[in-house]
Scaffold this motif. Structure first.
Motif, short mmCIF file in Angstrom:
data_model
loop_
_atom_site.label_atom_id
_atom_site.label_comp_id
_atom_site.label_asym_id
_atom_site.label_seq_id
_atom_site.Cartn_x
_atom_site.Cartn_y
_atom_site.Cartn_z
N HIS A 119 -10.61 -2.05 -0.56
CA HIS A 119 -11.29 -1.46 0.61
C HIS A 119 -12.17 -0.28 0.20
O HIS A 119 -11.80 0.48 -0.71
CB HIS A 119 -10.25 -0.89 1.59
N TYR A 173 -1.88 -10.30 -0.11
CA TYR A 173 -0.60 -10.17 0.59
C TYR A 173 -0.61 -10.97 1.87
O TYR A 173 -1.65 -11.45 2.31
CB TYR A 173 -0.28 -8.70 0.86
N TYR A 175 0.83 -1.20 0.00
CA TYR A 175 0.00 0.00 0.00
C TYR A 175 0.86 1.25 0.00
O TYR A 175 1.84 1.34 0.78
CB TYR A 175 -0.86 0.04 1.26
N ARG A 183 -3.96 -12.86 2.88
CA ARG A 183 -5.24 -12.29 2.51
C ARG A 183 -5.41 -12.44 1.00
O ARG A 183 -4.44 -12.35 0.27
CB ARG A 183 -5.27 -10.78 2.84
N HIS A 197 -8.02 -7.90 -2.60
CA HIS A 197 -9.24 -7.24 -2.12
C HIS A 197 -9.13 -5.74 -2.30
O HIS A 197 -8.03 -5.20 -2.49
CB HIS A 197 -9.47 -7.58 -0.64
FE LIG Z 1 -6.02 -4.51 2.70
#
Ligand SMILES: [Fe+2]
Length: 313
Positions: free
Chosen positions: A224, A198, A164, A219, A222
């Motif tokens: 958010h 990740y 991120y 995970r 996805h």
């Molecule tokens: Fe996330």
């Protein structure tokens, strides 16, 4: 050797002093919770015959967790975020505010103040030329299916490495983070890149505990979302892309059936042209239903530490 001491006056007296029950000042709620917490920890030590060595390992673990900045990562891994969602769902049910698109966990990687645009935004900075282009689009409606114009759709996701922006300093500011206001038809569209899933840092504190539980720390891919509009319940949610190895096996327990979306590869050049693209792309559609409420406290996101919150416009 197993000894039982929890029932003794010594231990009861100790717990009361620990929680400050014999002191005037302080906060009554904190006193009660700490009393219960320490009682339950003592009880675990007794029930499992925890050795001094094991106890000190746990203390050092908590120290390392803080040093690594992973407390907010361990929390979802241990189901805490999911549990709070379960409680909020039950509260909504009780208040007659259930329905609409389901909530799911926020995670610790939001950054406040992403650029705002109307109807459409390009989210990626164009630096990852090998990434699959994603067109993310949908309509925000109310419970009667009526479009909700001027809702703020705040979107953030990882890059193809699962990283991120802001937390990954190699990315440009607000890369893959945008706020998009829905148009008069309640629609929003973003051009971005398909994110990767990740995992927890392999040498970190969270993964160390997960290893002891025989669990992975991954995970699925996805995206958010926060969706907000005055007069409606604030919605914190995520979509999981279908077909990922971890779509239904998310270490953070964020997957909900209604939030799994197909990613559709579009090969039609005419469709690509509509978005100014000259190559195939992947379309992800996520329609959002908001629930009306007149309670102001439900119309904004709950408070927690978020990067740049309160600093950015
Ligand atoms: Fe996330």
């Amino acid at each position: 050797m197993t000894v039982k001491t929890m029932h003794t006056a010594d231990v009861k007296d100790l717990l009361e002093k620990v929680a400050g029950f014999n002191q005037e000042g302080g906060n009554e709620r904190v006193k009660k919770i700490v009393h219960r917490l320490m009682h339950d920890i003592f009880q675990i030590v007794e029930d499992f015959d925890v050795t001094a060595e094991e106890f000190w390992q746990a203390v050092y673990y908590v120290g390392d967790l803080g040093k690594n900045g992973e407390a907010a990562l361990l929390a979802p891994g241990l189901g805490m975020d999911k549990y709070l969602d379960i409680r909020m769902d039950a509260e909504d049910e009780q208040a007659g505010l259930a329905g609409g698109t389901p909530r799911t966990i926020e995670g610790p990687l939001y950054v406040a103040g992403a650029p705002m645009s109307e109807g459409f935004a390009r989210m990626d900075d164009g630096s990852d030329e090998s990434a699959e282009t994603m067109i993310l689009t949908g309509q925000v409606t109310d419970e009667n299916g009526q479009p909700v114009a001027n809702a703020v759709v705040d979107v953030w996701h990882a890059n193809t490495m699962g990283n991120y922006s802001y937390f990954d300093q190699s990315q440009t500011d607000y890369n893959l983070r945008r706020r998009i206001k829905t148009d008069e038809n309640g629609r929003y569209t973003a051009r971005s890149i398909i994110p990767a899933g990740y995992g927890c840092p392999p040498e970190g504190s969270t993964q160390a505990l997960l290893n002891l539980l025989g669990r992975h720390g991954n995970r699925p891919a996805h995206i958010h979302f926060f969706i907000a509009k005055p007069g409606y319940k604030h919605l914190t949610t995520q979509i999981n892309l279908a077909g990922d190895e971890y779509t239904y096996d998310d270490f953070a327990f964020a997957t909900r059936e209604e939030l799994v979306v197909e990613a559709n590869r579009i090969e039609d050049p005419a469709k690509a042209e509509q978005f100014g693209l000259n190559k195939p792309f992947t379309e992800v559609e996520f329609n959002i239903q908001l629930v009306a409420t007149d309670k102001p406290e439900l119309q904004s996101r709950h408070e927690r530490k978020r990067a740049l919150e309160g600093e950015a416009a």
